[in-house]
Design a protein around this motif. Structure first.
Motif, PDB file in Angstrom:
ATOM      1  N   GLN A  34       0.841  -1.210   0.000  1.00  0.00           N
ATOM      2  CA  GLN A  34       0.000   0.000   0.000  1.00  0.00           C
ATOM      3  C   GLN A  34       0.869   1.251   0.000  1.00  0.00           C
ATOM      4  O   GLN A  34       0.641   2.189  -0.779  1.00  0.00           O
ATOM      5  N   ASN A  35       1.879   1.257   0.880  1.00  0.00           N
ATOM      6  CA  ASN A  35       2.771   2.418   0.968  1.00  0.00           C
ATOM      7  C   ASN A  35       3.569   2.599  -0.320  1.00  0.00           C
ATOM      8  O   ASN A  35       3.795   3.729  -0.762  1.00  0.00           O
ATOM      9  N   ARG A  36       3.979   1.502  -0.934  1.00  0.00           N
ATOM     10  CA  ARG A  36       4.773   1.579  -2.165  1.00  0.00           C
ATOM     11  C   ARG A  36       3.928   2.117  -3.314  1.00  0.00           C
ATOM     12  O   ARG A  36       4.410   2.889  -4.140  1.00  0.00           O
ATOM     13  N   ARG A  37       2.650   1.717  -3.368  1.00  0.00           N
ATOM     14  CA  ARG A  37       1.768   2.254  -4.406  1.00  0.00           C
ATOM     15  C   ARG A  37       1.562   3.757  -4.225  1.00  0.00           C
ATOM     16  O   ARG A  37       1.537   4.509  -5.197  1.00  0.00           O
ATOM     17  N   MET A  38       1.445   4.195  -2.983  1.00  0.00           N
ATOM     18  CA  MET A  38       1.286   5.633  -2.720  1.00  0.00           C
ATOM     19  C   MET A  38       2.561   6.398  -3.083  1.00  0.00           C
ATOM     20  O   MET A  38       2.493   7.503  -3.632  1.00  0.00           O
ATOM     21  N   LYS A  39       3.704   5.797  -2.826  1.00  0.00           N
ATOM     22  CA  LYS A  39       4.973   6.418  -3.193  1.00  0.00           C
ATOM     23  C   LYS A  39       5.052   6.586  -4.713  1.00  0.00           C
ATOM     24  O   LYS A  39       5.453   7.638  -5.214  1.00  0.00           O
ATOM     25  N   LEU A  40       4.661   5.539  -5.447  1.00  0.00           N
ATOM     26  CA  LEU A  40       4.656   5.603  -6.907  1.00  0.00           C
ATOM     27  C   LEU A  40       3.702   6.683  -7.399  1.00  0.00           C
ATOM     28  O   LEU A  40       4.030   7.456  -8.305  1.00  0.00           O
ATOM     29  N   LYS A  41       2.540   6.765  -6.784  1.00  0.00           N
ATOM     30  CA  LYS A  41       1.539   7.770  -7.168  1.00  0.00           C
ATOM     31  C   LYS A  41       2.073   9.186  -6.953  1.00  0.00           C
ATOM     32  O   LYS A  41       1.859  10.079  -7.776  1.00  0.00           O
ATOM     33  N   ARG A  42       2.785   9.404  -5.827  1.00  0.00           N
ATOM     34  CA  ARG A  42       3.374  10.728  -5.567  1.00  0.00           C
ATOM     35  C   ARG A  42       4.445  11.078  -6.582  1.00  0.00           C
ATOM     36  O   ARG A  42       4.607  12.237  -6.962  1.00  0.00           O
TER      37      ARG A  42
END
Length: 72
Positions: A62-70
Motif C-alpha cells: 500500500q505504501n509503495r503504491r502511494m509512493k509511486l503515485k506521488r
C-alpha cells in the motif's frame, strides 16, 4: 482512575515501525515490479518466504503504491 488509550509510561498499543532488511526490500521491490497488487495467496506465500506477517506485506505494498503515485 482515568481509562485512557495509553498505557502508563507513555507506551501506546501501536506496533513499532518495522525495519526491513536490504534483502527484504529487494525482494519486495522485485515483487512490486512484477505486479503492484498482490492477491491473498501471493501475499501469504511472500510473507512465509520472508518471515514477515501478511499485514506487513500488505502495508508495504500500500505504501509503495502511494509512493509511486506521488512520484508520477
Amino acid at each position: 482512575e482515568c481509562s485512557s488509550a495509553e498505557e502508563p509510561g507513555g507506551r501506546s498499543g501501536r506496533r513499532l515501525r518495522t525495519a526491513f532488511s536490504a534483502e527484504q526490500i529487494s525482494t519486495l521491490e522485485s515483487s512490486f515490479q512484477r505486479q503492484q497488487y498482490l492477491g491473498a495467496a501471493e501475499r501469504r506465500k511472500l510473507a512465509g518466504r520472508m518471515r514477515l506477517s501478511e499485514v506487513q506485506i500488505k502495508t508495504w505494498f500500500q505504501n509503495r503504491r502511494m509512493k509511486l503515485k506521488r512520484q508520477l
